[in-house]
Design a protein around this motif. Structure first.
Motif, short mmCIF file in Angstrom:
data_model
loop_
_atom_site.label_atom_id
_atom_site.label_comp_id
_atom_site.label_asym_id
_atom_site.label_seq_id
_atom_site.Cartn_x
_atom_site.Cartn_y
_atom_site.Cartn_z
N CYS A 296 30.44 49.24 75.07
CA CYS A 296 31.12 49.81 74.12
C CYS A 296 30.15 50.97 73.38
N VAL A 297 30.61 52.19 73.06
CA VAL A 297 29.89 53.04 72.19
C VAL A 297 30.68 53.84 71.30
N GLY A 298 29.97 54.30 70.23
CA GLY A 298 30.67 54.81 68.92
C GLY A 298 30.42 56.40 68.90
N SER A 299 30.02 57.04 69.78
CA SER A 299 29.53 58.59 69.70
C SER A 299 29.53 59.13 70.99
N VAL A 300 29.46 60.47 70.83
CA VAL A 300 29.12 61.42 72.04
C VAL A 300 27.95 60.96 72.81
N ALA A 301 26.91 61.24 71.85
CA ALA A 301 25.54 60.98 72.24
C ALA A 301 25.53 59.43 72.84
N ASP A 302 25.81 58.55 72.53
CA ASP A 302 25.81 57.12 73.10
C ASP A 302 26.34 57.07 74.36
N PHE A 303 27.69 57.54 74.57
CA PHE A 303 28.54 57.91 75.61
C PHE A 303 27.64 58.44 76.75
#
Length: 334
Positions: free
Chosen positions: A15-22
């Motif tokens: 699971c991620v919480g931002s565009v950058a992390d995705f």
């Protein structure tokens, strides 16, 4: 969402919480994951239509082998079109866990068999593979042709010129027929001018005749991202001539540019690869003098693309259109 997928058998859900992390997790999966099978993006993280399309374009460039399912609070036709422009694999409503599971399952099934045709005719699906010159389709899709032909598909190769710029047209015609026989395909050869094929109405009508004769479920052709003028013209003319065909995808030519962006990868067996090499070898007027037809290069290229489908060998495709609707919401048209 994560628990829903885990409860239905997903072995690793990150699971991620931002565009950058995705995008970062896509490019460098956390251990023990080596490659992603599928990604799910929720528009609640960052969600106007333009940014969704841009995100999907970035993902496809960085992680070409992993399709994306988009989850949205209340999907609209406008949002679905944004996802479609970014080549999302599917779109589901955020509050529908069963729909999410079904969408992921469909994507995984399609990834295992990218050219699978829903509701195919009883006699088996049909595929038309279009090339500008003799040996074009064998180089770009010879393994796919062999795999489908020996899986019960009807395969027709349409070669639009006799390849006069590369040698004696009569000899090249004989070689093309031998190569098609090796792959298990039927060959149609036209006589458009090698080196100056255009995308005009005459070329479109020539391809339309083959489309009408074959009635294909799938069409494969050169990519627009190609340095050869004949390849680009054939691509454009085929898009027009195949506008009513369910699915169209582009294979990779030796003259394809770095802008070629495959998003489907078809697994090849050792037999498929050997048949491809044999078919290319049948074009013996070319094989001995073209560096890009060296067996070592062809084999290593198939090995490279195999990494995106977790198989030993694969051929890449750039899916251009598919008649499976991404989403149509009647409320938008009330």
């Amino acid at each position: 969402m994560a628990e829903t997928l885990r409860s239905h058998g997903a072995s690793h859900v990150h699971c991620v919480g931002s565009v950058a992390d995705f995008l970062s997790a896509g490019a460098v999966p956390p251990a023990p994951v080596r490659l992603w099978d599928v990604a799910v993006w929720d528009t609640g993280i960052s969600g106007d239509d333009a940014s969704l399309t841009a995100l999907l374009d970035q993902w496809r460039t960085g992680v070409p082998g992993a399709p994306v399912v988009v989850s949205d609070e209340a999907p609209s036709t406008r949002r679905a079109m944004a996802a479609l422009r970014g080549r999302a694999a599917d779109m589901v409503e955020r509050g529908d866990p069963d729909g999410l599971v079904a969408a992921v399952a469909r994507v995984l099934e399609n990834r295992a068999d990218p050219l699978r045709v829903e509701g195919a005719r009883q006699a088996g699906p049909r595929m038309l593979v279009v090339g500008a010159h003799p040996d074009d389709v064998e180089i770009g899709a010879g393994g796919i042709i062999h795999r489908r032909a020996h899986g019960g598909w009807g395969i027709t190769i349409l070669t639009l010129s006799g390849g006069a710029n590369g040698g004696d047209p009569d000899r090249r015609r004989e070689e093309a027929h031998r190569a098609a026989e090796v792959l298990g395909a039927h060959l149609i050869m036209e006589n458009l001018p090698d080196g100056s094929i255009s995308d005009d109405s005459a070329t479109v009508r020539t391809i339309e005749r083959a489309v009408a004769e074959v009635d294909p479920d799938v069409v494969l052709v050169h990519s627009e991202s190609d340095t050869h003028q004949d390849h680009r013209a054939v691509h454009r003319a085929t898009l027009v001539a195949s506008r009513q065909v369910a699915r169209l995808a582009c294979y990779q030519s030796p003259s394809a540019t770095v802008a070629y962006q495959p998003n489907r990868f078809v697994e090849l067996s050792e037999a498929d690869l050997e048949a491809k090499l044999s078919a290319i070898g049948a074009h013996n007027s070319q094989a001995a003098s073209r560096w890009y037809l060296e067996e070592e290069l062809l084999r290593s290229t198939a090995r490279y693309w195999g990494r995106f489908s977790r198989t030993r060998y694969a051929e890449p495709l750039e899916l251009v259109h598919d008649n499976t609707p991404l989403g149509y919401y009647p409320a938008d048209h009330a």
